[in-house]
Design a protein around this motif. Structure first.
Motif, PDB file in Angstrom:
ATOM      1  N   ALA A 191      39.189  34.387  25.733  1.00 48.77           N
ATOM      2  CA  ALA A 191      39.802  33.892  26.953  1.00 48.77           C
ATOM      3  C   ALA A 191      38.915  34.190  28.155  1.00 48.77           C
ATOM      4  O   ALA A 191      38.240  35.224  28.198  1.00 48.77           O
ATOM      5  N   ALA A 192      38.896  33.294  29.120  1.00 45.09           N
ATOM      6  CA  ALA A 192      38.133  33.511  30.349  1.00 45.09           C
ATOM      7  C   ALA A 192      38.661  34.742  31.070  1.00 45.09           C
ATOM      8  O   ALA A 192      39.835  35.106  30.937  1.00 45.09           O
ATOM      9  N   SER A 193      37.804  35.401  31.858  1.00 44.35           N
ATOM     10  CA  SER A 193      38.219  36.607  32.585  1.00 44.35           C
ATOM     11  C   SER A 193      37.831  36.591  34.049  1.00 44.35           C
ATOM     12  O   SER A 193      38.252  37.468  34.810  1.00 44.35           O
ATOM     13  N   TYR A 194      37.039  35.609  34.495  1.00 46.27           N
ATOM     14  CA  TYR A 194      36.570  35.562  35.881  1.00 46.27           C
ATOM     15  C   TYR A 194      37.432  34.638  36.732  1.00 46.27           C
ATOM     16  O   TYR A 194      37.770  33.524  36.325  1.00 46.27           O
ATOM     17  N   SER A 195      37.737  35.092  37.938  1.00 43.33           N
ATOM     18  CA  SER A 195      38.329  34.235  38.967  1.00 43.33           C
ATOM     19  C   SER A 195      37.198  33.696  39.831  1.00 43.33           C
ATOM     20  O   SER A 195      36.039  33.712  39.410  1.00 43.33           O
ATOM     21  N   VAL A 196      37.496  33.272  41.058  1.00 42.27           N
ATOM     22  CA  VAL A 196      36.439  32.760  41.927  1.00 42.27           C
ATOM     23  C   VAL A 196      35.572  33.873  42.499  1.00 42.27           C
ATOM     24  O   VAL A 196      34.549  33.589  43.132  1.00 42.27           O
ATOM     25  N   ALA A 197      35.959  35.139  42.315  1.00 45.18           N
ATOM     26  CA  ALA A 197      35.152  36.221  42.876  1.00 45.18           C
ATOM     27  C   ALA A 197      35.095  37.448  41.983  1.00 45.18           C
ATOM     28  O   ALA A 197      34.099  38.170  41.991  1.00 45.18           O
ATOM     29  N   LEU A 198      36.145  37.696  41.228  1.00 40.84           N
ATOM     30  CA  LEU A 198      36.297  38.964  40.525  1.00 40.84           C
ATOM     31  C   LEU A 198      36.441  38.751  39.027  1.00 40.84           C
ATOM     32  O   LEU A 198      36.453  37.622  38.537  1.00 40.84           O
ATOM     33  N   GLN A 257      43.584  33.887  49.491  1.00 43.26           N
ATOM     34  CA  GLN A 257      43.618  35.224  48.888  1.00 43.26           C
ATOM     35  C   GLN A 257      44.049  35.151  47.432  1.00 43.26           C
ATOM     36  O   GLN A 257      43.515  35.840  46.566  1.00 43.26           O
ATOM     37  N   ARG A 258      45.014  34.279  47.151  1.00 40.87           N
ATOM     38  CA  ARG A 258      45.517  34.193  45.773  1.00 40.87           C
ATOM     39  C   ARG A 258      44.465  33.720  44.785  1.00 40.87           C
ATOM     40  O   ARG A 258      44.572  33.963  43.575  1.00 40.87           O
ATOM     41  N   GLU A 259      43.424  33.035  45.281  1.00 40.44           N
ATOM     42  CA  GLU A 259      42.367  32.555  44.386  1.00 40.44           C
ATOM     43  C   GLU A 259      41.604  33.708  43.730  1.00 40.44           C
ATOM     44  O   GLU A 259      40.992  33.527  42.681  1.00 40.44           O
ATOM     45  N   LEU A 260      41.646  34.894  44.359  1.00 42.98           N
ATOM     46  CA  LEU A 260      40.975  36.060  43.780  1.00 42.98           C
ATOM     47  C   LEU A 260      41.549  36.437  42.424  1.00 42.98           C
ATOM     48  O   LEU A 260      40.875  37.081  41.619  1.00 42.98           O
ATOM     49  N   PHE A 261      42.802  36.033  42.170  1.00 42.03           N
ATOM     50  CA  PHE A 261      43.509  36.508  40.989  1.00 42.03           C
ATOM     51  C   PHE A 261      43.924  35.366  40.055  1.00 42.03           C
ATOM     52  O   PHE A 261      44.821  35.526  39.235  1.00 42.03           O
ATOM     53  N   ILE A 262      43.253  34.229  40.176  1.00 41.97           N
ATOM     54  CA  ILE A 262      43.525  33.090  39.294  1.00 41.97           C
ATOM     55  C   ILE A 262      42.337  32.907  38.352  1.00 41.97           C
ATOM     56  O   ILE A 262      41.225  32.599  38.780  1.00 41.97           O
ATOM     57  N   VAL A 263      42.578  33.115  37.065  1.00 44.18           N
ATOM     58  CA  VAL A 263      41.554  32.929  36.037  1.00 44.18           C
ATOM     59  C   VAL A 263      41.810  31.590  35.351  1.00 44.18           C
ATOM     60  O   VAL A 263      42.944  31.309  34.948  1.00 44.18           O
TER      61      VAL A 263
END
Length: 387
Positions: free
Chosen positions: A312-319, A296-302
């Motif tokens: 700066a990057a803005s995408y995580s693995v889904a969002l 779940q935490r991967e959703l919020f790691i950029v």
């Protein structure tokens, strides 16, 4: 930029200038919205008022705040008939599909069937050329793979519309892409592309032995009872009540492009849904009922890399991550297909959420949102109860 490679998530940015997993708790979102107190929906009502224009035919919105939710539609499902838009109408969600795909991959990670930092070359041997730098599953999902996109010989709208019933396999897409040089070394930059999610779909099929469509249905659509959501495969139509999409041609005329084979975008952009289903999906996603805590935490790691423009990057693995005045950090995804725009968004805790679908007459470029879209996003995410 063609819709097939456009950064559809810029819609929101511009507005801000295996076994099926068990669902841990019953879904709270009802089929219809119910507010605990009267909601201040003035801004949303204004945002979709007077919708029919040269650019937009229809809009469907569902916004949820701490005090309840509000949903409404405007415009017409079909320019020929002028019929009103029902709230349950279906539409193409474009790149919001990527979130569904990422969820399936993350579930497989939690099941120890895939490693996020495992090499694509390990899971899909021979897909990348011999000697190609290692590309990880994580890099596919957070757009840092550097993999190229296919170049179509004719990017004109006339060519695209004429070939809208062409059928593509994922392998054909990858083969066309690999005729180009890689964009950059994997893991060094971020560049929004469909290619990573096409390969993610192939990875799902290889690991599970089932079709991508089967896995999305069994792991997401059926457990959440998303009755208006489908993964169409080669079927160019939209079943059930739906809004028609239109595309303006070079001579200024409009073509009905509702029927369109979405196999080119496949696991990156093919899904059909409704605002109710997208809201249920977003609530379950942000509420931790689709993913185990360790993924779940991967959703919020950029990733700490620049994008190709130097920002700066803005995408995580889904969002994608945004900052919204008066709300704070918001995570979401938008998408576009010919004739259609769509988006989801929400705060990390899921107490504020937005789902919308629109039919825009030139939705090829997700970097070019309509003013109505901008107003809907801002108004929807700040929905509150009247004092």
């Amino acid at each position: 930029m063609n819709v097939r490679t456009a950064t559809a998530a810029a819609l929101i940015i511009a507005a801000l200038a295996g076994a099926s997993p068990a669902i841990a708790a019953p879904l709270r979102t009802a089929h219809s919205c119910e507010a605990a107190r009267p909601l201040d929906t003035t801004a949303l009502q204004v945002a979709i008022a007077g919708l029919l224009s040269a650019d937009v035919t229809a809009a469907l919105v569902r916004a949820t705040g701490p005090d309840g939710c509000w949903e409404s539609t405007a415009g017409t499902v079909d320019r020929r008939t002028g019929a009103a838009v029902p709230q349950e109408a279906r539409f193409r969600i474009g790149s919001v599909t990527k979130v569904f795909t990422a969820v399936v991959v993350l579930q497989l990670v939690a099941e120890h069937r895939i490693e996020l930092d495992g090499a694509v070359q390990r899971y899909l041997p021979g897909l990348l050329a011999q000697g190609y730098p290692t590309v990880t599953v994580r890099q596919l999902l957070n757009h840092t793979s550097g993999l190229p996109s296919p170049v179509i010989s004719d990017e004109s709208v006339e060519y695209q519309v004429a070939h809208r019933f062409d059928s593509w396999t994922p392998q054909q897409y990858v083969d066309a892409a690999f005729k180009q040089e890689r964009e950059f070394d994997p893991g060094t930059k971020q560049q929004y592309r469909n290619i990573g999610y096409i390969i993610a779909g192939m990875l799902i099929e290889k690991v599970t032995g089932n079709s991508y469509e089967h896995e999305v249905r069994d792991r997401v659509i059926r457990p959440l009872r998303l009755t208006g959501t489908s993964v169409p495969g080669d079927d160019p139509g939209l079943c059930g009540p739906h809004v028609h999409g239109y595309q303006v041609m070079s001579d200024g005329t409009l073509r009905d492009v509702t029927r369109w084979n979405q196999s080119f975008g496949w696991a990156a952009s093919a899904i059909i849904s409704t605002t109710r289903d997208l809201d249920v999906f977003t609530e379950a996603l942000l509420g931790g009922r689709l993913l185990a805590p360790e993924v779940q935490r991967e959703l919020f790691i950029v990733p700490a890399v620049p994008d190709v423009s130097g920002k700066a990057a803005s995408y995580s693995v889904a969002l994608q991550r945004f900052k919204l005045p008066g709300v704070g950090e918001v995570w979401g995804k938008s998408g576009s297909r010919y004739g259609y725009l769509a988006g989801i968004g929400g705060t990390v805790d899921g107490t504020r959420r937005l789902a919308y679908g629109m039919t825009a007459n030139d939705a090829r470029n997700g970097d070019n949102p309509t003013p109505i879209t901008q107003r809907i996003v801002l108004a929807g995410m700040t929905l509150s109860a009247r004092a």
